[in-house]
Design a protein around this motif. Structure first.
Motif, PDB file in Angstrom:
ATOM      1  N   CYS A  71      50.195  49.612  41.369  1.00 19.56           N
ATOM      2  CA  CYS A  71      51.152  48.212  40.698  1.00 19.56           C
ATOM      3  C   CYS A  71      50.470  47.839  39.890  1.00 19.56           C
ATOM      4  CB  CYS A  71      51.770  47.417  41.811  1.00 19.56           C
ATOM      5  SG  CYS A  71      53.460  46.765  41.022  1.00 19.56           S
ATOM      6  N   ALA A  72      49.576  46.765  39.519  1.00 16.96           N
ATOM      7  CA  ALA A  72      49.105  46.076  38.823  1.00 16.96           C
ATOM      8  C   ALA A  72      48.816  47.044  37.285  1.00 16.96           C
ATOM      9  CB  ALA A  72      47.459  45.295  39.159  1.00 16.96           C
ATOM     10  N   GLU A  73      48.327  48.334  37.800  1.00 15.84           N
ATOM     11  CA  GLU A  73      47.924  49.297  36.395  1.00 15.84           C
ATOM     12  C   GLU A  73      49.163  49.708  35.485  1.00 15.84           C
ATOM     13  OE1 GLU A  73      43.660  51.794  38.213  1.00 15.84           O
ATOM     14  OE2 GLU A  73      44.884  52.630  38.725  1.00 15.84           O
ATOM     15  N   ALA A  74      50.333  50.382  36.622  1.00 14.78           N
ATOM     16  CA  ALA A  74      51.430  50.361  36.348  1.00 14.78           C
ATOM     17  C   ALA A  74      52.208  49.271  35.510  1.00 14.78           C
ATOM     18  CB  ALA A  74      52.281  50.846  37.126  1.00 14.78           C
ATOM     19  N   ALA A  75      51.666  48.000  35.838  1.00 17.80           N
ATOM     20  CA  ALA A  75      52.592  46.889  34.883  1.00 17.80           C
ATOM     21  C   ALA A  75      51.379  45.177  35.656  1.00 17.80           C
ATOM     22  CB  ALA A  75      53.444  46.511  35.983  1.00 17.80           C
ATOM     23  N   PRO A  76      50.996  45.538  33.913  1.00 12.43           N
ATOM     24  CA  PRO A  76      49.557  44.877  33.723  1.00 12.43           C
ATOM     25  C   PRO A  76      49.674  43.185  34.033  1.00 12.43           C
ATOM     26  CG  PRO A  76      49.079  47.242  32.229  1.00 12.43           C
ATOM     27  CD  PRO A  76      50.460  47.032  32.950  1.00 12.43           C
ATOM     28  N   GLY A  77      51.246  43.626  33.096  1.00 13.46           N
ATOM     29  CA  GLY A  77      51.862  42.045  32.692  1.00 13.46           C
ATOM     30  C   GLY A  77      52.542  41.364  34.367  1.00 13.46           C
ATOM     31  N   THR A  78      52.626  42.395  34.959  1.00  9.43           N
ATOM     32  CA  THR A  78      53.041  42.113  36.448  1.00  9.43           C
ATOM     33  C   THR A  78      51.765  40.824  36.977  1.00  9.43           C
ATOM     34  OG1 THR A  78      54.616  43.217  36.396  1.00  9.43           O
ATOM     35  CG2 THR A  78      53.949  42.387  38.858  1.00  9.43           C
ATOM     36  N   GLU A  79      52.044  40.307  37.887  1.00  6.53           N
ATOM     37  CA  GLU A  79      51.292  39.398  38.635  1.00  6.53           C
ATOM     38  C   GLU A  79      51.268  39.896  40.525  1.00  6.53           C
ATOM     39  OE1 GLU A  79      49.925  35.035  40.928  1.00  6.53           O
ATOM     40  OE2 GLU A  79      51.934  34.841  39.919  1.00  6.53           O
ATOM     41  N   VAL A  80      49.830  40.373  40.906  1.00  2.00           N
ATOM     42  CA  VAL A  80      50.448  40.998  41.542  1.00  2.00           C
ATOM     43  C   VAL A  80      49.546  40.688  43.044  1.00  2.00           C
ATOM     44  CG1 VAL A  80      49.890  43.039  43.095  1.00  2.00           C
ATOM     45  CG2 VAL A  80      50.767  43.847  40.702  1.00  2.00           C
ATOM     46  N   VAL A  81      49.932  40.212  43.954  1.00  3.44           N
ATOM     47  CA  VAL A  81      49.155  38.993  44.858  1.00  3.44           C
ATOM     48  C   VAL A  81      49.534  40.198  45.890  1.00  3.44           C
ATOM     49  CG1 VAL A  81      49.601  36.945  46.292  1.00  3.44           C
ATOM     50  CG2 VAL A  81      49.596  37.132  44.063  1.00  3.44           C
ATOM     51  N   LEU A  82      47.454  39.901  46.920  1.00  6.95           N
ATOM     52  CA  LEU A  82      47.660  40.799  48.542  1.00  6.95           C
ATOM     53  C   LEU A  82      47.544  40.417  49.283  1.00  6.95           C
ATOM     54  CD1 LEU A  82      46.085  44.810  48.129  1.00  6.95           C
ATOM     55  CD2 LEU A  82      45.578  42.527  50.490  1.00  6.95           C
TER      56      LEU A  82
ATOM     57  N   ALA B 283      41.288  46.955  42.487  1.00  7.62           N
ATOM     58  CA  ALA B 283      42.106  46.051  42.658  1.00  7.62           C
ATOM     59  C   ALA B 283      41.670  44.717  41.701  1.00  7.62           C
ATOM     60  CB  ALA B 283      41.881  45.341  44.198  1.00  7.62           C
ATOM     61  N   LYS B 284      40.116  44.165  41.488  1.00  5.57           N
ATOM     62  CA  LYS B 284      39.904  43.293  40.456  1.00  5.57           C
ATOM     63  C   LYS B 284      39.903  43.500  38.986  1.00  5.57           C
ATOM     64  CE  LYS B 284      37.105  40.396  44.239  1.00  5.57           C
ATOM     65  NZ  LYS B 284      35.354  40.686  44.564  1.00  5.57           N
ATOM     66  N   ARG B 285      39.710  44.850  39.086  1.00  4.95           N
ATOM     67  CA  ARG B 285      39.740  45.614  37.560  1.00  4.95           C
ATOM     68  C   ARG B 285      41.157  45.191  36.963  1.00  4.95           C
ATOM     69  NH1 ARG B 285      35.548  48.845  38.735  1.00  4.95           N
ATOM     70  NH2 ARG B 285      37.339  50.493  39.591  1.00  4.95           N
ATOM     71  N   ALA B 286      41.996  46.046  37.580  1.00  3.66           N
ATOM     72  CA  ALA B 286      43.468  45.653  37.577  1.00  3.66           C
ATOM     73  C   ALA B 286      44.090  44.170  37.866  1.00  3.66           C
ATOM     74  CB  ALA B 286      44.430  46.660  38.594  1.00  3.66           C
ATOM     75  N   GLY B 287      43.328  43.744  37.796  1.00  4.64           N
ATOM     76  CA  GLY B 287      43.187  41.741  38.283  1.00  4.64           C
ATOM     77  C   GLY B 287      44.328  41.493  39.562  1.00  4.64           C
ATOM     78  N   VAL B 288      44.462  42.090  40.566  1.00  9.63           N
ATOM     79  CA  VAL B 288      45.201  41.737  41.986  1.00  9.63           C
ATOM     80  C   VAL B 288      44.347  40.944  42.201  1.00  9.63           C
ATOM     81  CG1 VAL B 288      45.580  42.942  43.850  1.00  9.63           C
ATOM     82  CG2 VAL B 288      45.442  44.258  42.101  1.00  9.63           C
ATOM     83  N   LYS B 289      45.320  39.963  42.838  1.00 10.75           N
ATOM     84  CA  LYS B 289      44.864  38.423  43.614  1.00 10.75           C
ATOM     85  C   LYS B 289      44.754  38.916  44.636  1.00 10.75           C
ATOM     86  CE  LYS B 289      46.090  33.423  43.613  1.00 10.75           C
ATOM     87  NZ  LYS B 289      47.174  32.803  42.891  1.00 10.75           N
ATOM     88  N   LEU B 290      43.706  39.047  45.211  1.00 10.29           N
ATOM     89  CA  LEU B 290      43.017  38.686  46.546  1.00 10.29           C
ATOM     90  C   LEU B 290      42.749  37.405  47.370  1.00 10.29           C
ATOM     91  CD1 LEU B 290      40.875  41.540  45.504  1.00 10.29           C
ATOM     92  CD2 LEU B 290      43.222  41.948  46.240  1.00 10.29           C
ATOM     93  N   LEU B 291      43.685  37.507  48.716  1.00 13.75           N
ATOM     94  CA  LEU B 291      44.165  36.196  49.486  1.00 13.75           C
ATOM     95  C   LEU B 291      43.818  36.766  50.398  1.00 13.75           C
ATOM     96  CD1 LEU B 291      46.610  34.595  47.432  1.00 13.75           C
ATOM     97  CD2 LEU B 291      44.115  34.374  47.343  1.00 13.75           C
ATOM     98  N   ILE B 292      42.679  36.112  51.632  1.00 15.60           N
ATOM     99  CA  ILE B 292      42.337  36.572  52.938  1.00 15.60           C
ATOM    100  C   ILE B 292      42.844  35.690  53.306  1.00 15.60           C
ATOM    101  CG2 ILE B 292      40.457  37.998  53.150  1.00 15.60           C
ATOM    102  CD1 ILE B 292      38.697  36.226  53.522  1.00 15.60           C
ATOM    103  N   GLY B 293      42.968  35.737  55.074  1.00 14.34           N
ATOM    104  CA  GLY B 293      43.696  34.866  56.087  1.00 14.34           C
ATOM    105  C   GLY B 293      44.659  33.690  55.848  1.00 14.34           C
ATOM    106  N   ARG B 294      45.490  34.678  55.182  1.00 15.35           N
ATOM    107  CA  ARG B 294      46.820  34.357  54.474  1.00 15.35           C
ATOM    108  C   ARG B 294      47.748  35.331  55.176  1.00 15.35           C
ATOM    109  NH1 ARG B 294      43.682  31.373  52.046  1.00 15.35           N
ATOM    110  NH2 ARG B 294      44.600  30.522  49.670  1.00 15.35           N
ATOM    111  N   GLY B 295      48.264  34.819  56.211  1.00 16.70           N
ATOM    112  CA  GLY B 295      49.391  35.633  56.902  1.00 16.70           C
ATOM    113  C   GLY B 295      50.842  34.591  57.032  1.00 16.70           C
ATOM    114  N   VAL B 296      51.405  35.652  56.628  1.00 13.27           N
ATOM    115  CA  VAL B 296      52.829  35.763  56.773  1.00 13.27           C
ATOM    116  C   VAL B 296      54.118  35.445  57.771  1.00 13.27           C
ATOM    117  CG1 VAL B 296      54.646  36.071  55.172  1.00 13.27           C
ATOM    118  CG2 VAL B 296      52.865  37.262  54.907  1.00 13.27           C
TER     119      VAL B 296
END
Length: 411
Positions: free
Chosen positions: A22-33, A124-137
């Motif tokens: 997703c992040a590679e296909a849409a560089p302007g999108t904020e992607v949060v994992l 993921a980091k190169r594509a700008g994905v924001k990686l968050l651990i310890g975050r359950g929904v």
């Protein structure tokens, strides 16, 4: 136009692949994992004995899909768009070469799952994905503006236009609650890849013995598989048992994991062929003990126990003195040893379940929900499961890639 924020719930193989795509296909999108646990890709880490069975060297979409007891038909189209060859190219283009073993399983040449983990996290980091651990929904709902509103385990509230659930197999119904809260229904989860408990002392005494090929079947059902078998301290395992458990997941669950199992130790020989082998020993080695002269690829320890378990063949009997009735009994023992299965153990490397989000509620061209626009799925949260050998990982890469592409393109 792509969404301004996409949230991926689940930091496993499918979630990472979707987020990166997703992040590679849409560089302007904020992607949060978001990952609720303390580390990403924990299942990747332990899979394949720590080597990570990335995929399987089968490059025909229909043939690959045939290895899925559930979901195979739905996956034919997706595999025609992103299959094992694409996975190999994806990793190689990022510096990770894969190798193929004799049975078709594919691993990184390093034989280390850490190679795959590092590759995915770096991509993921190169594509700008924001990686968050310890975050359950804790909760997911749509607000009045049509955006998704997520309440996290740390109390934060996050909003997004696009949401992807890749939370893994529904080993308990609670693991599918987010999908249910957004309008989806689940096929009840039951274990898929598991080993068989058999309380037969002579069999357990052979723990560690393996046979290259047997045929295992469950009388009274259509379940029948051929392949390698391993004797364990609790019963039987190996690829043939795992495949049998995958194809029979719901049927064996319905039997409460208590059922008869028949093993043909020499599937390459018919009854006449086995008789010919016994006659040859009778003529050529009349003075040798029956327990000391195995047939085919049966290990010496296993052969001895099969002979003794036949009944009527004492340890000191030689081939010249083997009665005709005992010979018939030995033929039947080799072709149809019957065990009583008394329970199961999950295969720790795979711990796959069948069950999950119903497939008719998902558009497999985009992996988007047919019920809740903007919601996508990937991986084992869907009612999809494959046999052991890299097939479940390929399903994760494929559904993650398709969902990521669709979300990145604002589909």
């Amino acid at each position: 136009m792509s969404s301004s924020r996409v949230i991926v719930v689940g930091g496993g193989a499918a979630g990472f692949f979707a987020a990166i795509t997703c992040a590679e296909a849409a560089p302007g999108t904020e992607v949060v994992l978001l990952e609720k646990g303390p580390q990403f890709l924990s299942k990747v880490r332990i899979s394949g004995g720590g080597r990570c069975n990335v995929t399987h060297a089968c490059f025909d979409a229909r043939e690959f899909a045939a290895r899925f007891p559930r979901g195979g038909q739905a996956l034919i189209g997706p595999f025609q768009r992103f299959q094992a060859r694409d996975t190999v190219e994806w990793f190689e283009s990022r510096g990770v070469r894969l190798k193929t073993e004799e049975d078709g399983r594919m691993f990184p040449v390093t034989d280390s799952s850490q190679t795959i983990i590092d590759c995915l996290i770096n991509a993921a980091k190169r594509a700008g994905v924001k990686l968050l651990i310890g975050r359950g929904v804790e909760e997911a709902k749509k607000n009045a503006g049509g955006e998704f509103e997520l309440k996290l385990s740390n109390g934060d509230i996050l909003e997004c236009e696009g949401l992807l659930l890749a939370t893994g197999g529904c080993r308990t119904a609670a693991m599918g609650r987010l999908a249910e809260s957004l309008g989806h229904t689940l096929e009840p989860p039951v274990p898929s890849l598991f080993t068989f408990h058999i309380e037969v002392p002579w069999l357990r005494g052979l723990a560690g013995v393996s046979v290259q090929e047997v045929e295992a079947s469950v009388p009274g059902t259509k379940l029948r598989e051929r392949g390698p078998l391993i004797v364990t301290h609790w019963g039987l395992s190996g690829p043939v048992i795992l495949r049998l458990s995958a194809w029979g997941a719901r049927e064996l669950h319905g039997l409460d994991y208590k059922f008869p199992l028949q093993v043909n130790w020499l599937p390459e020989l018919n009854e006449n062929g086995i008789n010919d082998e016994l006659n040859r020993r009778h003529k050529e080695q009349p003075g040798r003990l029956v327990v000391n002269v195995p047939i085919g690829s049966i290990a010496a320890r296993l052969w001895e126990q099969l002979v003794l378990a036949t009944g009527g063949i004492p340890r000191g009997l030689v081939w010249a003195e083997l009665p005709r009735a005992s010979r018939r009994g030995l033929v039947q023992q080799l072709r149809r040893t019957e065990f009583s299965v008394t329970g199961k153990s999950l295969n720790k490397e795979e711990f796959v379940t069948c069950g999950g989000v119903k497939l008719n509620e998902v558009n497999f061209k985009t992996m988007e929900s047919r019920i809740c626009p903007g919601l996508h799925f990937a991986g084992e949260l869907l009612d999809i499961d494959g046999v052991t050998g890299g097939f479940n990982f390929q399903s994760a890469w494929t559904t993650g890639w398709i969902a990521g592409k669709a979300m990145g393109q604002g589909a």
